[in-house]
Design a protein around this motif. Structure first.
Motif, PDB file in Angstrom:
ATOM      1  N   ALA A  36      28.322  17.385  -6.290  1.00  0.00           N
ATOM      2  CA  ALA A  36      28.383  16.835  -4.931  1.00  0.00           C
ATOM      3  C   ALA A  36      27.673  15.489  -4.922  1.00  0.00           C
ATOM      4  N   PRO A  37      27.849  14.695  -3.860  1.00  0.00           N
ATOM      5  CA  PRO A  37      27.106  13.430  -3.760  1.00  0.00           C
ATOM      6  C   PRO A  37      25.596  13.695  -3.835  1.00  0.00           C
ATOM      7  N   ILE A  38      24.893  12.813  -4.527  1.00  0.00           N
ATOM      8  CA  ILE A  38      23.458  13.015  -4.807  1.00  0.00           C
ATOM      9  C   ILE A  38      22.620  12.120  -3.905  1.00  0.00           C
ATOM     10  N   ILE A  39      21.608  12.732  -3.297  1.00  0.00           N
ATOM     11  CA  ILE A  39      20.652  12.004  -2.464  1.00  0.00           C
ATOM     12  C   ILE A  39      19.282  12.111  -3.122  1.00  0.00           C
ATOM     13  N   LEU A  40      18.709  10.977  -3.454  1.00  0.00           N
ATOM     14  CA  LEU A  40      17.351  10.947  -4.002  1.00  0.00           C
ATOM     15  C   LEU A  40      16.373  10.794  -2.847  1.00  0.00           C
ATOM     16  N   VAL A  41      15.427  11.723  -2.764  1.00  0.00           N
ATOM     17  CA  VAL A  41      14.397  11.681  -1.725  1.00  0.00           C
ATOM     18  C   VAL A  41      13.062  11.363  -2.393  1.00  0.00           C
ATOM     19  N   ASN A  42      12.445  10.263  -1.971  1.00  0.00           N
ATOM     20  CA  ASN A  42      11.143   9.863  -2.503  1.00  0.00           C
ATOM     21  C   ASN A  42      10.025  10.320  -1.558  1.00  0.00           C
ATOM     22  N   HIS A  43       9.054  10.987  -2.109  1.00  0.00           N
ATOM     23  CA  HIS A  43       7.982  11.528  -1.253  1.00  0.00           C
ATOM     24  C   HIS A  43       6.945  10.471  -0.889  1.00  0.00           C
ATOM     25  N   ALA A  44       6.196  10.761   0.155  1.00  0.00           N
ATOM     26  CA  ALA A  44       5.150   9.861   0.634  1.00  0.00           C
ATOM     27  C   ALA A  44       3.853  10.085  -0.144  1.00  0.00           C
TER      28      ALA A  44
END
Length: 335
Positions: A36-44
């Motif tokens: 599936a389409p990939i979403i990179l989430v960067n943490h705070a």
């Protein structure tokens, strides 16, 4: 909690010329990688890769049938090297000033390459995570379809650097470094109006105001789950965001980013000021068509991106629903 995975990074040379080898840890959520389409989430700053599920720090935005729907997307989240979440002793970084935000972006890029990811549908992050998103986009201008930096900037301003300098001093000189640094930081993450609304000068006891108790609580809570070395490193990363370092000026660097850029700022943010983001938008719009800006209206300041979920979802939904609509249209055409 979803299982931690690891990628070996060997002989990486930092921006300051230091050689390291490390295991970069990450988690995935939702659809299997490459399905599936990939979403990179960067943490705070004090976050980690545990984005969704038990103790997930962004459950209000990401999950089954949420704004970012894990039924339709793969969520990828790396731990910033040295944040301590993976409990790998060799990943504890004492020489934290050897690192910059760009180093973290480069490590992420190496990991993405090892995972054989050719395209990211979106990269999203708040605060320092958003700064790393800017750095990754500048480093790999064709990798990301949608760049979504929230409550952040493409550079650490003098104001951010000044407060990071105070944080560094507290972390190196205080008898209770994590507690004191966190209490100071909390006053930057909220606003005077937010604290007035929350506490109204009420007292917990004759000698203790509720605001004092609240600050102490947050300081002690961080001390119980975080490491001083990790905080020093994350503060250094926050201090060194700058996509123009050793490059040309901002417009030349940013105009090469092919991503659709969706800047999300906060009108009351006292840390990453809204004016800076609006200036970025106006300047960039002159040379790049696919750039947008949204402003969260809130009394809560910098932390509003972790509080004002309805507004944030309203800004994000068109981005993530557009992919699903185009997929359905393609399926109809194929059928």
């Amino acid at each position: 909690m979803e299982k931690l995975h690891f990628i070996q990074i060997a002989n990486y040379i930092t921006e300051n010329g230091k050689s390291i080898s490390a295991k970069l840890s990450y988690q995935t959520f939702g659809k299997a990688l490459h399905s599936a389409p990939i979403i990179l989430v960067n943490h705070a700053l004090t976050g980690n890769s545990n984005v969704v599920g038990k103790d997930g720090w962004w459950n209000d935005i990401i999950g089954d049938n949420k704004c970012i729907d894990t039924n339709n997307y793969t969520i990828l989240a790396f731990n910033i090297l040295g944040n301590g979440f993976d409990n790998i002793a060799e990943n504890c970084i004492e020489n934290y000033k050897d690192f910059t935000a760009r180093d973290i972006a480069k490590l992420f890029a190496l990991a993405i390459e090892q995972l054989k990811i050719k395209n990211l549908f979106a990269v999203i992050g708040g605060s320092v995570g958003g700064g790393i998103a800017w750095e990754l986009a500048a480093l790999k201008p064709r990798l990301i379809q949608h760049l979504i930096p929230i409550a952040t900037d493409w550079k650490s301003t003098d104001w951010v650097i000044a407060n990071c300098h105070i944080q560094d001093s507290l972390l190196n000189n205080s008898s209770q470094p994590l507690v004191d640094a966190r209490m100071h930081a909390m006053t930057l993450y909220r606003t005077p109006e937010s604290l007035t609304q929350k506490f109204e000068r009420t007292k917990k006891s004759d000698s203790l105001y509720n605001i004092e108790s609240w600050l102490s609580y947050h300081g002690n809570a961080l001390e119980n789950r975080f490491q001083v070395a990790a905080y020093k490193l994350m503060n250094q990363i926050l201090r060194t965001i700058d996509i123009t370092r050793n490059r040309t000026d901002f417009l030349e660097v940013a105009s090469n980013i092919e991503s659709d850029i969706h800047i999300i700022t906060i009108n009351s943010d006292l840390f990453f000021k809204a004016d800076e983001n609006w200036n970025t938008y106006v300047d960039l719009k002159a040379v790049k068509d696919n750039v947008n800006i949204h402003e969260i209206k809130s009394v809560h300041g910098h932390d509003a991106f972790l509080i004002e979920f309805d507004q944030l979802s309203r800004f994000l939904k068109p981005i993530f629903s557009s992919q699903l609509k185009s997929n359905k249209k393609l399926e109809t055409q194929v059928a």
